[in-house]
Design a protein around this motif. Structure first.
Motif, mmCIF file in Angstrom:
data_model
loop_
_atom_site.group_PDB
_atom_site.id
_atom_site.type_symbol
_atom_site.label_atom_id
_atom_site.label_comp_id
_atom_site.label_asym_id
_atom_site.label_seq_id
_atom_site.Cartn_x
_atom_site.Cartn_y
_atom_site.Cartn_z
ATOM 1 N N ASP A 1 81.986 24.836 82.841
ATOM 2 C CA ASP A 1 81.616 25.046 83.385
ATOM 3 C C ASP A 1 80.888 27.107 83.192
ATOM 4 N N ALA A 2 81.414 27.271 82.190
ATOM 5 C CA ALA A 2 80.810 28.916 82.160
ATOM 6 C C ALA A 2 80.345 28.822 80.726
ATOM 7 N N GLY A 3 81.084 28.527 79.393
ATOM 8 C CA GLY A 3 80.548 27.992 78.469
ATOM 9 C C GLY A 3 79.506 27.282 77.727
ATOM 10 N N VAL A 4 78.490 26.090 79.120
ATOM 11 C CA VAL A 4 77.248 26.101 78.918
ATOM 12 C C VAL A 4 76.583 26.733 79.114
ATOM 13 N N TYR A 5 76.561 28.088 80.276
ATOM 14 C CA TYR A 5 75.180 29.081 80.061
ATOM 15 C C TYR A 5 74.692 29.898 79.003
ATOM 16 N N PRO A 6 76.051 30.314 78.206
ATOM 17 C CA PRO A 6 75.824 31.026 76.894
ATOM 18 C C PRO A 6 74.878 30.188 75.771
ATOM 19 N N PRO B 1 77.398 20.636 85.030
ATOM 20 C CA PRO B 1 76.711 20.046 83.898
ATOM 21 C C PRO B 1 75.862 18.622 84.525
ATOM 22 N N ILE B 2 74.923 18.087 84.266
ATOM 23 C CA ILE B 2 74.493 17.056 84.121
ATOM 24 C C ILE B 2 75.504 15.836 84.599
ATOM 25 N N SER C 1 89.496 29.361 77.979
ATOM 26 C CA SER C 1 88.283 29.977 77.358
ATOM 27 C C SER C 1 88.174 29.075 75.702
ATOM 28 N N GLY C 2 87.263 30.441 75.272
ATOM 29 C CA GLY C 2 86.803 29.381 74.109
ATOM 30 C C GLY C 2 85.739 30.125 73.343
ATOM 31 N N PHE D 1 87.431 31.225 82.002
ATOM 32 C CA PHE D 1 88.217 32.457 83.187
ATOM 33 C C PHE D 1 89.638 33.180 83.709
ATOM 34 N N GLU D 2 89.540 33.267 82.120
ATOM 35 C CA GLU D 2 90.481 34.619 81.930
ATOM 36 C C GLU D 2 90.400 35.770 81.446
ATOM 37 N N HIS D 3 88.774 36.165 81.558
ATOM 38 C CA HIS D 3 88.801 37.912 81.280
ATOM 39 C C HIS D 3 88.276 38.414 82.778
ATOM 40 N N ALA D 4 88.184 40.138 82.719
ATOM 41 C CA ALA D 4 86.512 40.666 83.377
ATOM 42 C C ALA D 4 85.867 39.928 83.627
ATOM 43 N N TYR D 5 84.419 40.306 84.220
ATOM 44 C CA TYR D 5 83.581 39.823 84.322
ATOM 45 C C TYR D 5 82.752 39.919 83.587
ATOM 46 N N GLY D 6 81.903 39.073 82.845
ATOM 47 C CA GLY D 6 80.939 39.715 81.750
ATOM 48 C C GLY D 6 80.257 38.401 81.897
#
Length: 360
Positions: free
Chosen positions: A204-209, A125-126, A239-240, A258-263
């Motif tokens: 890290d991941a939530g900003v994408y969706p 993120p910025i 996760s969240g 980041f505690e899942h199978a990839y999606g």
């Protein structure tokens, strides 16, 4: 239920430029934008710096990181100068800075680069808060410098195809959006497990969706609720989920961790059909996206051309710099507004999240 494979109509065909950059900028005769890289991250070394050296519109001049030894290894590998971070910003042979430091340092070093008169491409993120993002954006505006987050997926033409199907009315009135970006646990020493460096699944991941929802539903999203699984030892989010609503009443849900199978996917559900994008955020350059449109009596699949979203991101940034900077490229205001809006959503998710403690 029959399935039909369709060639994308004219409005769904891929184009060569990044999604947010509609202007055709002729950079064939222009000097490449000269970059200095701040940070020696694994991602930068594996993906961005090799692409930067291969892209005709960009040239890697120097690398500076927190470790002099690692900086020199990167410099030797990519055939450029090694430098300290502070000295890199003083170089007069650099037009722009690419930042791949830990997230907690993004805002600080973006500001330092802007103060030094450099355009800035910073990994998402910025910043780590909306207040910090606003400060960096104001600085870029004051100095008329290009400032972008390297959200590569925004430059993939498959999202143009999605927008075209919506505009053509194939889904009818939109009712809901659902997006997810999840992947397996990381190595224990990964910086994304360090709260003080801006770690955690949301940044890290939530900003994408979240960014995909804003891209397709427009500005003004509000957070209606959130949950997070947090590590017992330090409260780091692993996760969240978050629920949002658009000004027009479209409901959105996002999932990350980041505690899942990839999606990596999103879907839009309307009164007439549902549309699904299966490789939404990290499609390989050679991958041909397939959009799946499900109506009550049939399924239609649109196979799109492959596209390299990383090269498109670099080329789009270079085009904005070559065009004369932020003032000469009206799209830059949108990039800055979206960056701040994203961090406002992140702050709201943090504030509203019901936390579930796990050992982690």
């Amino acid at each position: 239920m029959p399935t039909r494979r369709s060639t994308p109509p004219q409005s769904l065909s891929a184009h060569s430029g990044p999604v947010p950059d509609r202007e055709a900028v002729d950079t064939a005769a222009a000097r490449p934008v000269r970059f200095g890289a701040l940070g020696t991250s694994s991602f930068g070394g594996r993906r961005v710096l090799p692409a930067m050296t291969a892209c005709p519109q960009t040239e890697l001049v120097a690398v500076g990181g927190r470790s002099p030894e690692r900086s020199q290894r990167f410099a030797d590998r990519f055939g450029c100068a090694g430098s300290s971070m502070a000295a890199l910003l003083e170089r007069d042979d650099i037009d722009a800075v690419y930042i791949s430091l830990p997230p907690s340092l993004h805002g600080e070093w973006a500001a330092r680069a802007l103060h030094a008169g450099k355009h800035v491409l910073v990994e998402k993120p910025i910043a780590t808060t909306a207040a910090e993002a606003r400060a960096v954006v104001r600085l870029a505006e004051d100095r008329d410098l290009v400032l972008r987050e390297n959200f590569m997926f925004l430059h993939h033409p498959q999202h143009d195809a999605v927008a075209a199907l919506i505009a053509e009315g194939r889904l009818g009135g939109l009712r809901s959006f659902r997006g997810a970006f999840c992947f397996p646990p990381l190595p224990t020493e990964d910086i994304r497990y360090v709260p003080g460096l801006g770690g955690g699944a949301l940044l890290d991941a939530g900003v994408y969706p979240l960014r995909a929802a804003a891209m397709l539903l427009g500005p003004g999203l509000r957070v209606a609720g959130a949950t997070a699984r947090v590590r017992q030892s330090d409260g780091l989010d692993l996760s969240g989920q978050a629920l949002l609503v658009s000004p027009s009443g479209v409901l959105a849900s996002v999932e990350f961790g980041f505690e899942h199978a990839y999606g990596s996917s999103y879907s839009l559900w309307g009164e007439g059909a549902k549309l699904t994008v299966g490789r939404a955020f990290t499609p390989p350059a050679a991958y041909q996206p397939v959009l799946v449109l499900e109506e009550q009596d049939h399924v239609e699949k649109f196979t799109l051309p492959a596209a390299d979203q990383l090269t498109a991101s670099l080329a789009g940034f270079a085009a904005a710099v070559t065009a004369g900077g932020a003032a000469a490229s009206p799209r830059e205001a949108r990039w800055r507004q979206d960056a701040v809006a994203m961090m406002e959503l992140v702050d709201a998710v943090r504030a509203q999240a019901v936390r579930v403690t796990v050992e982690g």
